[in-house]
Design an enzyme around this catalytic site. Structure first.
Site, PDB file in Angstrom:
ATOM      1  N   SER A  36       0.696  -1.338  -0.221  1.00  0.00           N
ATOM      2  CA  SER A  36       0.069  -0.013  -0.056  1.00  0.00           C
ATOM      3  C   SER A  36       0.890   1.196  -0.115  1.00  0.00           C
ATOM      4  CB  SER A  36      -0.926   0.096   1.112  1.00  0.00           C
ATOM      5  OG  SER A  36      -1.410   1.100   1.481  1.00  0.00           O
ATOM      6  N   CYS A  37       0.405   2.384  -0.642  1.00  0.00           N
ATOM      7  CA  CYS A  37       1.034   3.716  -0.678  1.00  0.00           C
ATOM      8  C   CYS A  37       0.590   4.498   0.579  1.00  0.00           C
ATOM      9  CB  CYS A  37       0.767   4.227  -1.713  1.00  0.00           C
ATOM     10  SG  CYS A  37       1.640   3.870  -3.281  1.00  0.00           S
ATOM     11  N   VAL A  38      -0.407   4.088   1.409  1.00  0.00           N
ATOM     12  CA  VAL A  38      -0.822   4.857   2.386  1.00  0.00           C
ATOM     13  C   VAL A  38      -0.883   3.862   3.852  1.00  0.00           C
ATOM     14  CG1 VAL A  38      -2.451   6.726   1.448  1.00  0.00           C
ATOM     15  CG2 VAL A  38      -3.460   4.392   1.742  1.00  0.00           C
TER      16      VAL A  38
END
Lengths: 103, 174
Positions: free
Chosen positions: A101-103
């Site tokens: 994930s990027c978050v």
């Protein structure tokens, strides 16, 4: 593909050191993995590790935010328990693949 | 230390690979997409174990202003990448921008991207620091109490450069 020998068991890991077979994991192995990151695992650490493993088994994509909403730790505590990139490091110790994930 | 080989026009040069240790994100825009870009990059740096600092200036101040932070809009006018083929005039119809913004927020929520103020809480919890630009704050008549509590301070451009001090710092301007 590499192999990591912990407590005499050969663990299959990828080139970054993440387990490629999460079923090879157990708590004793986690303790040894954590030592390499200079972390002494407490009960709280294990609660987080089990949470991650359960979510991974349920195929829920993991984010720091999700761990923060798990009811086990808040985000600040999560950073404190696994300093230097909490989700990456905890996933490695939990014997699951690197989160994407990027978050 | 890992060594990377870099190809230039006519020769191969061996270079030492240097880690990014800190990022300083400067956000001068107040549209939803620009503010999220800044937040995601700063938060992503913290998640990777890097230091992250944020500096908000001009319309970027909207992102850290209590009244506006969770009400940012996406640009539906003057944004050729937004819904290609749609005449710009449509983007300007009353309510269209609000509709597009709320749809955008719904999609982001599905990806576990939090609302702006919660994102700042996450960044603060991860050890990130958030600053407002003094000149812009003066210009818009904004004071410390107008900003969300995560804002560390209102600082000058000189102090902003001090935040970037140290080896392995990268600056990103949005």
């Amino acid at each position: 593909m590499d192999t990591l020998t912990i407590n005499k068991s050969a663990i299959k890991v990828n080139e970054e050191g993440y387990f490629t077979d999460p079923s090879q994991w157990n708590e004793d192995i986690a303790v040894e993995m954590a030592k390499q990151q200079n972390i002494d695992l407490s009960e709280k650490h294990f609660e987080v590790l089990h949470f991650l493993r359960n979510k991974y088994a349920e195929e829920v994509p993991l984010t720091i935010r999700k761990v923060g909403k798990s009811g086990i730790v808040d985000i600040k505590e999560f950073y404190k328990l696994f300093p230097g990139g909490p989700l990456k490091i905890s996933s490695k110790i939990a014997g699951i693949p690197k989160p994407v994930s990027c978050v | 230390m890992e060594v990377v080989k870099e190809m230039t026009a006519n020769k191969v040069v061996a270079k030492e690979k240097k880690e990014v240790k800190k990022i300083l994100v400067i956000c001068a825009r107040g549209t939803l997409e620009d503010v999220y870009a800044a937040l995601i990059m700063a938060n992503g740096a913290l998640a990777e174990g890097k230091e992250a600092k944020m500096f908000f200036t001009f319309f970027g101040l909207d992102a850290i202003t209590k009244k506006k932070a969770d009400h940012l809009h996406t640009a539906t006018v003057g944004n050729p990448a937004f819904m290609r083929g749609l005449p710009t005039m449509i983007g300007g119809l009353p309510g269209f921008e609000a509709l597009a913004s709320s749809m955008m927020k719904k999609e982001m929520d599905k990806l576990d991207i939090p609302p702006v103020t919660e994102f700042f809480e996450m960044i603060e919890a991860g050890g990130g620091e958030i600053y407002a630009c003094k000149l812009a704050a003066d210009m818009f008549h904004l004071k410390k109490e107008d900003f969300i509590p995560e804002v560390n301070d209102i600082i000058t451009v000189g102090q902003m450069y001090e935040l970037a001090e140290g080896e392995g710092t990268h600056m990103v301007f949005i």
